[in-house]
Design a protein around this motif. Sequence first.
Motif, PDB file in Angstrom:
ATOM      1  N   VAL A  32     -14.924  62.794  20.978  1.00  0.00           N
ATOM      2  CA  VAL A  32     -14.413  63.961  20.267  1.00  0.00           C
ATOM      3  C   VAL A  32     -15.373  65.146  20.324  1.00  0.00           C
ATOM      4  CG1 VAL A  32     -13.612  64.796  18.016  1.00  0.00           C
ATOM      5  CG2 VAL A  32     -13.135  62.441  18.713  1.00  0.00           C
ATOM      6  N   ASN A  33     -16.631  64.907  19.984  1.00  0.00           N
ATOM      7  CA  ASN A  33     -17.599  65.998  19.849  1.00  0.00           C
ATOM      8  C   ASN A  33     -18.187  66.424  21.190  1.00  0.00           C
ATOM      9  OD1 ASN A  33     -17.843  66.375  16.839  1.00  0.00           O
ATOM     10  ND2 ASN A  33     -18.168  64.171  17.017  1.00  0.00           N
ATOM     11  N   THR A  34     -18.407  67.722  21.324  1.00  0.00           N
ATOM     12  CA  THR A  34     -18.982  68.262  22.557  1.00  0.00           C
ATOM     13  C   THR A  34     -20.497  68.080  22.554  1.00  0.00           C
ATOM     14  OG1 THR A  34     -19.323  70.470  21.630  1.00  0.00           O
ATOM     15  CG2 THR A  34     -17.163  70.023  22.669  1.00  0.00           C
ATOM     16  N   PHE A  35     -21.059  68.159  23.743  1.00  0.00           N
ATOM     17  CA  PHE A  35     -22.516  68.115  23.870  1.00  0.00           C
ATOM     18  C   PHE A  35     -23.133  69.223  23.023  1.00  0.00           C
ATOM     19  CE2 PHE A  35     -21.531  65.573  27.537  1.00  0.00           C
ATOM     20  CZ  PHE A  35     -22.628  64.759  27.732  1.00  0.00           C
ATOM     21  N   GLU A  36     -22.581  70.412  23.119  1.00  0.00           N
ATOM     22  CA  GLU A  36     -23.125  71.572  22.404  1.00  0.00           C
ATOM     23  C   GLU A  36     -23.134  71.335  20.893  1.00  0.00           C
ATOM     24  OE1 GLU A  36     -22.316  76.356  21.863  1.00  0.00           O
ATOM     25  OE2 GLU A  36     -21.274  75.273  23.445  1.00  0.00           O
ATOM     26  N   HIS A  37     -22.053  70.767  20.381  1.00  0.00           N
ATOM     27  CA  HIS A  37     -21.966  70.506  18.943  1.00  0.00           C
ATOM     28  C   HIS A  37     -23.029  69.496  18.498  1.00  0.00           C
ATOM     29  CE1 HIS A  37     -20.320  70.070  14.961  1.00  0.00           C
ATOM     30  NE2 HIS A  37     -20.046  68.787  15.155  1.00  0.00           N
ATOM     31  N   VAL A  38     -23.184  68.432  19.257  1.00  0.00           N
ATOM     32  CA  VAL A  38     -24.176  67.409  18.909  1.00  0.00           C
ATOM     33  C   VAL A  38     -25.587  67.991  19.015  1.00  0.00           C
ATOM     34  CG1 VAL A  38     -25.126  65.135  19.492  1.00  0.00           C
ATOM     35  CG2 VAL A  38     -22.651  65.518  19.589  1.00  0.00           C
ATOM     36  N   ILE A  39     -25.857  68.737  20.063  1.00  0.00           N
ATOM     37  CA  ILE A  39     -27.174  69.369  20.232  1.00  0.00           C
ATOM     38  C   ILE A  39     -27.465  70.294  19.059  1.00  0.00           C
ATOM     39  CG2 ILE A  39     -28.475  71.049  21.614  1.00  0.00           C
ATOM     40  CD1 ILE A  39     -27.030  69.752  24.104  1.00  0.00           C
ATOM     41  N   ASN A  40     -26.528  71.168  18.731  1.00  0.00           N
ATOM     42  CA  ASN A  40     -26.728  72.102  17.614  1.00  0.00           C
ATOM     43  C   ASN A  40     -26.946  71.370  16.300  1.00  0.00           C
ATOM     44  OD1 ASN A  40     -26.510  74.339  19.267  1.00  0.00           O
ATOM     45  ND2 ASN A  40     -24.330  74.595  18.891  1.00  0.00           N
ATOM     46  N   THR A  41     -26.223  70.276  16.098  1.00  0.00           N
ATOM     47  CA  THR A  41     -26.387  69.475  14.886  1.00  0.00           C
ATOM     48  C   THR A  41     -27.789  68.886  14.805  1.00  0.00           C
ATOM     49  OG1 THR A  41     -24.034  68.958  14.764  1.00  0.00           O
ATOM     50  CG2 THR A  41     -25.533  67.456  13.622  1.00  0.00           C
ATOM     51  N   LEU A  42     -28.277  68.336  15.898  1.00  0.00           N
ATOM     52  CA  LEU A  42     -29.619  67.738  15.899  1.00  0.00           C
ATOM     53  C   LEU A  42     -30.702  68.783  15.665  1.00  0.00           C
ATOM     54  CD1 LEU A  42     -29.286  65.117  18.782  1.00  0.00           C
ATOM     55  CD2 LEU A  42     -29.174  64.727  16.304  1.00  0.00           C
ATOM     56  N   VAL A  43     -30.501  69.969  16.214  1.00  0.00           N
ATOM     57  CA  VAL A  43     -31.466  71.055  15.994  1.00  0.00           C
ATOM     58  C   VAL A  43     -31.455  71.467  14.521  1.00  0.00           C
ATOM     59  CG1 VAL A  43     -31.968  73.486  16.506  1.00  0.00           C
ATOM     60  CG2 VAL A  43     -31.453  71.894  18.369  1.00  0.00           C
ATOM     61  N   GLN A  44     -30.268  71.650  13.966  1.00  0.00           N
ATOM     62  CA  GLN A  44     -30.154  72.132  12.591  1.00  0.00           C
ATOM     63  C   GLN A  44     -30.495  71.070  11.547  1.00  0.00           C
ATOM     64  OE1 GLN A  44     -26.114  73.487  12.537  1.00  0.00           O
ATOM     65  NE2 GLN A  44     -26.536  75.231  13.883  1.00  0.00           N
TER      66      GLN A  44
END
Length: 93
Positions: A32-44
């Motif tokens: 479901v989740n995009t790479f960008e979404h997961v990356i941004n989540t881990l950063v934030q």
Amino acid sequence: MDILTEILEQEDVLVLEDTTDMRELVVYNDDVNTFEHVINTLVQVCRHTQEQAEQCTMLIHYKGKCTVKLGTFTELETMCTAIHDRGISADIL
């Protein structure tokens, strides 16, 4: 038993107690989740650098999961909830 031996044994016990409470925050792959979404989540949420977040996201994708943070249950609980709130599967192990 001399005092030095007793102090060293007490220190060993304290170190063991400190390290045994460490847990892993594990994030799981989904379709479901995009790479960008997961990356941004881990950063934030986990305060990863961009590079760390990208590497973890690749491991999540190819291995099915990745430990993204180590800490005590208390330290990781808020992060795990924030990751869930963003629609990403995670557990504290």
